[in-house]
Design a protein around this motif. Structure first.
Motif, PDB file in Angstrom:
ATOM      1  N   PRO A 145       2.058   4.196 -16.509  1.00  0.00           N
ATOM      2  CA  PRO A 145       3.513   4.059 -16.349  1.00  0.00           C
ATOM      3  C   PRO A 145       4.084   4.981 -15.271  1.00  0.00           C
ATOM      4  O   PRO A 145       4.958   4.570 -14.497  1.00  0.00           O
ATOM      5  CB  PRO A 145       4.055   4.402 -17.736  1.00  0.00           C
ATOM      6  N   GLY A 146       3.610   6.227 -15.220  1.00  0.00           N
ATOM      7  CA  GLY A 146       4.135   7.161 -14.227  1.00  0.00           C
ATOM      8  C   GLY A 146       3.940   6.670 -12.805  1.00  0.00           C
ATOM      9  O   GLY A 146       4.811   6.830 -11.947  1.00  0.00           O
ATOM     10  N   VAL A 147       2.773   6.094 -12.527  1.00  0.00           N
ATOM     11  CA  VAL A 147       2.498   5.555 -11.195  1.00  0.00           C
ATOM     12  C   VAL A 147       3.437   4.402 -10.888  1.00  0.00           C
ATOM     13  O   VAL A 147       4.000   4.298  -9.781  1.00  0.00           O
ATOM     14  CB  VAL A 147       1.033   5.092 -11.102  1.00  0.00           C
ATOM     15  N   LYS A 148       3.641   3.542 -11.879  1.00  0.00           N
ATOM     16  CA  LYS A 148       4.511   2.378 -11.660  1.00  0.00           C
ATOM     17  C   LYS A 148       5.958   2.806 -11.409  1.00  0.00           C
ATOM     18  O   LYS A 148       6.643   2.247 -10.530  1.00  0.00           O
ATOM     19  CB  LYS A 148       4.437   1.439 -12.865  1.00  0.00           C
ATOM     20  N   PRO A 167       0.818  -1.216   0.000  1.00  0.00           N
ATOM     21  CA  PRO A 167       0.000   0.000   0.000  1.00  0.00           C
ATOM     22  C   PRO A 167       0.854   1.270   0.000  1.00  0.00           C
ATOM     23  O   PRO A 167       1.011   1.935   1.023  1.00  0.00           O
ATOM     24  CB  PRO A 167      -0.810  -0.135   1.291  1.00  0.00           C
ATOM     25  N   THR A 168       1.415   1.608  -1.156  1.00  0.00           N
ATOM     26  CA  THR A 168       2.219   2.820  -1.248  1.00  0.00           C
ATOM     27  C   THR A 168       1.345   4.061  -1.055  1.00  0.00           C
ATOM     28  O   THR A 168       0.142   4.036  -1.280  1.00  0.00           O
ATOM     29  CB  THR A 168       2.929   2.903  -2.618  1.00  0.00           C
ATOM     30  N   ALA A 169       1.979   5.132  -0.603  1.00  0.00           N
ATOM     31  CA  ALA A 169       1.245   6.374  -0.323  1.00  0.00           C
ATOM     32  C   ALA A 169       2.104   7.566  -0.707  1.00  0.00           C
ATOM     33  O   ALA A 169       3.335   7.511  -0.630  1.00  0.00           O
ATOM     34  CB  ALA A 169       0.859   6.448   1.150  1.00  0.00           C
ATOM     35  N   ARG A 170       1.473   8.632  -1.141  1.00  0.00           N
ATOM     36  CA  ARG A 170       2.203   9.848  -1.504  1.00  0.00           C
ATOM     37  C   ARG A 170       2.569  10.668  -0.272  1.00  0.00           C
ATOM     38  O   ARG A 170       3.502  11.436  -0.287  1.00  0.00           O
ATOM     39  CB  ARG A 170       1.376  10.689  -2.470  1.00  0.00           C
ATOM     40  N   GLU A 171       1.800  10.527   0.818  1.00  0.00           N
ATOM     41  CA  GLU A 171       2.045  11.279   2.038  1.00  0.00           C
ATOM     42  C   GLU A 171       2.195  10.301   3.198  1.00  0.00           C
ATOM     43  O   GLU A 171       1.652   9.199   3.189  1.00  0.00           O
ATOM     44  CB  GLU A 171       0.900  12.253   2.321  1.00  0.00           C
ATOM     45  N   ALA A 172       2.932  10.738   4.217  1.00  0.00           N
ATOM     46  CA  ALA A 172       3.100   9.935   5.422  1.00  0.00           C
ATOM     47  C   ALA A 172       2.385  10.618   6.581  1.00  0.00           C
ATOM     48  O   ALA A 172       2.097  11.819   6.526  1.00  0.00           O
ATOM     49  CB  ALA A 172       4.579   9.774   5.747  1.00  0.00           C
ATOM     50  N   PRO A 173       2.074   9.880   7.663  1.00  0.00           N
ATOM     51  CA  PRO A 173       1.451  10.504   8.827  1.00  0.00           C
ATOM     52  C   PRO A 173       2.290  11.664   9.358  1.00  0.00           C
ATOM     53  O   PRO A 173       3.521  11.653   9.256  1.00  0.00           O
ATOM     54  CB  PRO A 173       1.385   9.358   9.851  1.00  0.00           C
ATOM     55  N   ALA A 174       1.616  12.637   9.955  1.00  0.00           N
ATOM     56  CA  ALA A 174       2.305  13.841  10.413  1.00  0.00           C
ATOM     57  C   ALA A 174       3.329  13.543  11.498  1.00  0.00           C
ATOM     58  O   ALA A 174       4.304  14.289  11.652  1.00  0.00           O
ATOM     59  CB  ALA A 174       1.275  14.854  10.929  1.00  0.00           C
ATOM     60  N   LYS A 197       7.036   5.708 -10.231  1.00  0.00           N
ATOM     61  CA  LYS A 197       7.142   6.357  -8.923  1.00  0.00           C
ATOM     62  C   LYS A 197       7.141   5.320  -7.803  1.00  0.00           C
ATOM     63  O   LYS A 197       7.906   5.422  -6.833  1.00  0.00           O
ATOM     64  CB  LYS A 197       5.994   7.354  -8.734  1.00  0.00           C
ATOM     65  N   ASP A 198       6.273   4.328  -7.914  1.00  0.00           N
ATOM     66  CA  ASP A 198       6.242   3.276  -6.896  1.00  0.00           C
ATOM     67  C   ASP A 198       7.538   2.466  -6.897  1.00  0.00           C
ATOM     68  O   ASP A 198       8.029   2.062  -5.830  1.00  0.00           O
ATOM     69  CB  ASP A 198       5.050   2.345  -7.135  1.00  0.00           C
ATOM     70  N   ALA A 199       8.096   2.225  -8.081  1.00  0.00           N
ATOM     71  CA  ALA A 199       9.355   1.468  -8.170  1.00  0.00           C
ATOM     72  C   ALA A 199      10.465   2.189  -7.423  1.00  0.00           C
ATOM     73  O   ALA A 199      11.226   1.579  -6.660  1.00  0.00           O
ATOM     74  CB  ALA A 199       9.740   1.258  -9.635  1.00  0.00           C
ATOM     75  N   ASP A 200      10.567   3.510  -7.640  1.00  0.00           N
ATOM     76  CA  ASP A 200      11.593   4.279  -6.924  1.00  0.00           C
ATOM     77  C   ASP A 200      11.309   4.313  -5.432  1.00  0.00           C
ATOM     78  O   ASP A 200      12.233   4.261  -4.609  1.00  0.00           O
ATOM     79  CB  ASP A 200      11.655   5.710  -7.468  1.00  0.00           C
ATOM     80  N   LEU A 201      10.046   4.408  -5.067  1.00  0.00           N
ATOM     81  CA  LEU A 201       9.681   4.525  -3.657  1.00  0.00           C
ATOM     82  C   LEU A 201      10.054   3.271  -2.871  1.00  0.00           C
ATOM     83  O   LEU A 201      10.623   3.367  -1.773  1.00  0.00           O
ATOM     84  CB  LEU A 201       8.179   4.795  -3.539  1.00  0.00           C
ATOM     85  N   ILE A 202       9.754   2.093  -3.396  1.00  0.00           N
ATOM     86  CA  ILE A 202      10.017   0.866  -2.639  1.00  0.00           C
ATOM     87  C   ILE A 202      11.475   0.441  -2.733  1.00  0.00           C
ATOM     88  O   ILE A 202      11.938  -0.371  -1.932  1.00  0.00           O
ATOM     89  CB  ILE A 202       9.084  -0.285  -3.045  1.00  0.00           C
ATOM     90  N   GLY A 203      12.236   0.956  -3.712  1.00  0.00           N
ATOM     91  CA  GLY A 203      13.686   0.860  -3.679  1.00  0.00           C
ATOM     92  C   GLY A 203      14.329  -0.428  -4.105  1.00  0.00           C
ATOM     93  O   GLY A 203      15.464  -0.706  -3.714  1.00  0.00           O
TER      94      GLY A 203
END
Length: 622
Positions: free
Chosen positions: A565-568, A34-41, A570-576
Motif C-alpha cells: 500500500p505504501g508504494v501505491k 516507470p516511477t522513480a524515487r530519484e531524478a537525474p542530476a 506514494k506513486d499515486a501522489d507522485l503522478i498527480g
C-alpha cells in the motif's frame, strides 16, 4: 488590447467531463509508468524532476524526449482543448511537413536570422533543407500556388506538429528542448482594420488563447512582447505565472500593464548634459580585462559608473536615409550595468538594426570592445543614441578609449564628446536621447509614472503576432482585391507550445509529494487503488466503479499491481491524478471505500460504496 491577467471567458466552454463520450479505463499493470524515487542530476526545475520521476518522459538525447503513455495522454488533452478553441474561432486544421527547402528561408532572410538555431541538412542531390521551427514560409508558399481570391479571405489555418530548434544548451526539460510539440496558426487578409481584417482575427485569437489556458487550469498573464525573428508590428505572449519560470515579466501594479523585458517600456526618466567636468580625461591601459566588472574594478569605479557603447548597423546592411542624410552606423550608449535593447534602438532610429559586422566595423575605424561615444563624431554617417541614464546626470564617466586595450576615466559629455548635444525639446537629429535599454524592476511605469515596475517570473506558453506583409512581400504572395488591384497578403501568426504547456501545468501546480494536475488535462481523472488486487470481490468493485465513472466521461486508471500500500500511495501522489479511490478490506467491511482529492492533505473520507462514483465526480467538477 488588454495586458492584465486574463479572466475566464464569459462564454461557456466545453466541459472536460461529458456523457457524450465514455472515458477511457486502463490498468497500471498493462501500461508503462516507470516511477522513480530519484531524478537525474541534471534535472533541476521541479516540473522537469517530477515529469521524469512520475514516469512521464525519458530523455533520448540532449533536448529530445520520449513521451510515455501518461505524458502522451496529457498532450492529447491539451491538443484537444486547442483544437476546440481554434475551430470555434474559425480556423481550419491541416498538417505541413517538418522538412522544408532552404530556399524558402533564404527568400525571407530567416536562414540568416535563425543562425545556429536552425537544423540544416543536405540530401543526396545536394539540396539544402531544414527542420521547421515555425512554418510561415511553407504556408505562404502553399497559398501562392492556389490563386486565392479576396472573396476567400480571411483565412486562418493551423496545425499541431513537432518543431525543431538546435538549442546550444538544452535545459529545463520540455521548456528549452530541441524538439517540441507546437500549435502554429497563420491568418491571411486584405486589410488590417474592419470586418475580416487582421485586427479582427488577432482579437479572436487573443480570446481563443484566453479560453485555452483558462480551460487548462493555468494562472497566466498576457503581456506585450517583442516579435523577435518572427517579425511583425505587434505581439503578445501568454505567460504562466510561477516562481520558477524561465522568463521575467514586468508589471505596473497601478494599471496592470505587463510586458516582457525585451518589450517593456519605461516611464519618463529625467536627463540632461548639464554636469560640469570634475577632472581631466585620463587614459588607462586595460589589457585582457575579463568583462565590464573587471574593467570597472581596475579603474576604481563600478559598472554603473561606466558607459557601454554598442555598434549596430541598419538590418539591410546598407546606408539608410534619414532627415540628416545617410546612416551607415548606429552607436547605442547605455550605462555599464544596463543592456542595450535592439527593439528599442530600432524604434528610436526609425529603421531595423542588427549588431554590426565586426570586420566591417573595425575597417570603418571602430575599436570593438573599446568604443566610446566620441566615435560618433570621428566616423562619418553615424547615428548616436543615448539612454537617459547614460547622459550627463553623472559628472564623470569611465568609457572605452577608441583604441584596443585602453579605457578612459573622467569622460564628460560636454567637454569630450565632440558633438552638439541635444536639449530635451530638440528635434530628432544625429544625436538623440531615447529609451534604448531593457527595463528593470523599479523603473517608472510607462502607464503611470508615479508607479514602479515590479518583476514576476513566468513560462511562455503562447505567442501571437501581427506579421503584416513581411512574408508575403518576400515570397510574392499577392491577392487580387475588390478593386482588381494585386497587393501583398496581410498575415498574422499564432503559436501555442503544447509540450511547454504540459510542463507549465506541473511547474504551476505541485507539492512535496508530486504533481497536482488540473483536472481538465490530467492523464486520468480518477485512480482506483486496489490494496488486495487478487481478491475477486475487489476486482468486481473496481471494475464497477470504473464503469460508472467512465459512463460520465471520466478517464480511469486502476492500480492493480501486487505492490505494498505504501508504494501505491506514494506513486499515486507522485503522478498527480486528481481523485483517488482506495478499495481495501477494512473499509469494505463497513460498506465503504476511501475517497481523496489530490489537493487534500488529510487522510481521505470514508464514503459508502454506492455514493463513491457520484462523490468522485463532484470532486472533479469542483
Amino acid at each position: 488590447m488588454s495586458t492584465t491577467t486574463a479572466a475566464p471567458s464569459p462564454t461557456p466552454t466545453p466541459a472536460f467531463l461529458s456523457t457524450a463520450r465514455r472515458g477511457d479505463v486502463a490498468r497500471w499493470s498493462q501500461t508503462i509508468i516507470p516511477t522513480a524515487r530519484e531524478a537525474p542530476a541534471d534535472a533541476k526545475l521541479p516540473s522537469h524532476v517530477l515529469l521524469i520521476r512520475g514516469g512521464y518522459i525519458r530523455q533520448v538525447t540532449a533536448g529530445v524526449y520520449t513521451y510515455l503513455p501518461l505524458a502522451w495522454r496529457v498532450l492529447q488533452k491539451v491538443s484537444q482543448i486547442v483544437r476546440e478553441e481554434m475551430n470555434a474561432a474559425g480556423a481550419s486544421e491541416l498538417l505541413m511537413p517538418a522538412l522544408a527547402p532552404m530556399e524558402h528561408l533564404k527568400k525571407t532572410g530567416r536562414a540568416e536570422a535563425y543562425g545556429d538555431l536552425l537544423f540544416r541538412l543536405t540530401d543526396r542531390h545536394d539540396r539544402e533543407s531544414y527542420l521547421g521551427p515555425t512554418h510561415e514560409e511553407v504556408i505562404t508558399d502553399l497559398l501562392m500556388g492556389m490563386n486565392i481570391s479576396y472573396k476567400q479571405l480571411p483565412l486562418n489555418l493551423y496545425q499541431i506538429q513537432t518543431k525543431f530548434r538546435d538549442e546550444f544548451r538544452p535545459r529545463a526539460g520540455l521548456l528549452r528542448g530541441r524538439e517540441f510539440v507546437m500549435k502554429d496558426a497563420y491568418s491571411f487578409h486584405t486589410s488590417v482594420e474592419g470586418p475580416g481584417g487582421l485586427d479582427e482575427t488577432y482579437d479572436k485569437m487573443y480570446r481563443a488563447y484566453v479560453n485555452v489556458f483558462t480551460r487548462c487550469g493555468l494562472d497566466f498573464t498576457a503581456v506585450e512582447a517583442e516579435s523577435g525573428p518572427i517579425g511583425g508590428s505587434a505581439s503578445h505572449e501568454f505567460m504562466v505565472n510561477c516562481e520558477n519560470g524561465e522568463d521575467t515579466i514586468l508589471v505596473c501594479p497601478a494599471t496592470g500593464y505587463a510586458a516582457n523585458v525585451e518589450k517593456c517600456e519605461t516611464g519618463p526618466r529625467p536627463w540632461s548634459f548639464d554636469a560640469a567636468p570634475t577632472g581631466e580625461l585620463k587614459t588607462h591601459h586595460t589589457p585582457g580585462m575579463p568583462g565590464i566588472e573587471g574593467v570597472a574594478q581596475h579603474l576604481g569605479t563600478t559598472p554603473a559608473g561606466m558607459l557601454k557603447t554598442i555598434v549596430l548597423e541598419p538590418a539591410v546592411g546598407a546606408s539608410v536615409k534619414t532627415g540628416d542624410g545617410g546612416v551607415r552606423w548606429v552607436l547605442a550608449v547605455v550605462r555599464g550595468d544596463h543592456e542595450v535593447n535592439e527593439g528599442k534602438v530600432r524604434d528610436a532610429a526609425g529603421f531595423p538594426v542588427k549588431l554590426a559586422d565586426e570586420k566591417a566595423a573595425r575597417a570603418a575605424g571602430f575599436a570593438i570592445g573599446y568604443v566610446s561615444p566620441r566615435a560618433a563624431a570621428a566616423i562619418p554617417d553615424t547615428l548616436l543614441l543615448i539612454d537617459p541614464d547614460a547622459t550627463g546626470g553623472r559628472a564623470a564617466w569611465a568609457t572605452g578609449s577608441d583604441k584596443p586595450d585602453h579605457h578612459d576615466t573622467n569622460f564628460s559629455w560636454t567637454r569630450d564628446s565632440g558633438l552638439a548635444l541635444p536639449a530635451a525639446d530638440a528635434p530628432a537629429g544625429r544625436v538623440r536621447v531615447a529609451d534604448i535599454r531593457n527595463a528593470l524592476p523599479g523603473d517608472p511605469s510607462p502607464r503611470d509614472p508615479s508607479a514602479r515596475l515590479e518583476a514576476r517570473r513566468g513560462i511562455e506558453v503562447g505567442h501571437i503576432f501581427k506579421l503584416g506583409t513581411k512574408y508575403s512581400e518576400a515570397m510574392g504572395l499577392h491577392i487580387m482585391d475588390a478593386q482588381q488591384q494585386r497587393n501583398p497578403a496581410i498575415m498574422g501568426c499564432y503559436g501555442i507550445g503544447v509540450s511547454r504547456t504540459m510542463q507549465a501545468c506541473v511547474e504551476m501546480s505541485f507539492d512535496d509529494d508530486g504533481i497536482v494536475w488540473p483536472a481538465p488535462v490530467a492523464p486520468f481523472h480518477a485512480l482506483i487503488v486496489m490494496l488486495d488486487p487478487d481478491v475477486d470481490e475487489h476486482k468486481r468493485i473496481a471494475a464497477d466503479l470504473a464503469d460508472q465513472l467512465s459512463a460520465a466521461g471520466a478517464d480511469v486508471l486502476i492500480d492493480d499491481r501486487p505492490e505494498r500500500p505504501g508504494v501505491k500511495f506514494k506513486d499515486a501522489d507522485l503522478i498527480g491524478i486528481p481523485v483517488r479511490i482506495t478499495i481495501g478490506a477494512k473499509a469494505l467491511a463497513n460498506g465503504n471505500v476511501e475517497l481523496k482529492h489530490r489537493r487534500d492533505k488529510s487522510k481521505g473520507e470514508q464514503v459508502p460504496l454506492a455514493d463513491a462514483a457520484p462523490r468522485a465526480l463532484d470532486l472533479l467538477r469542483s
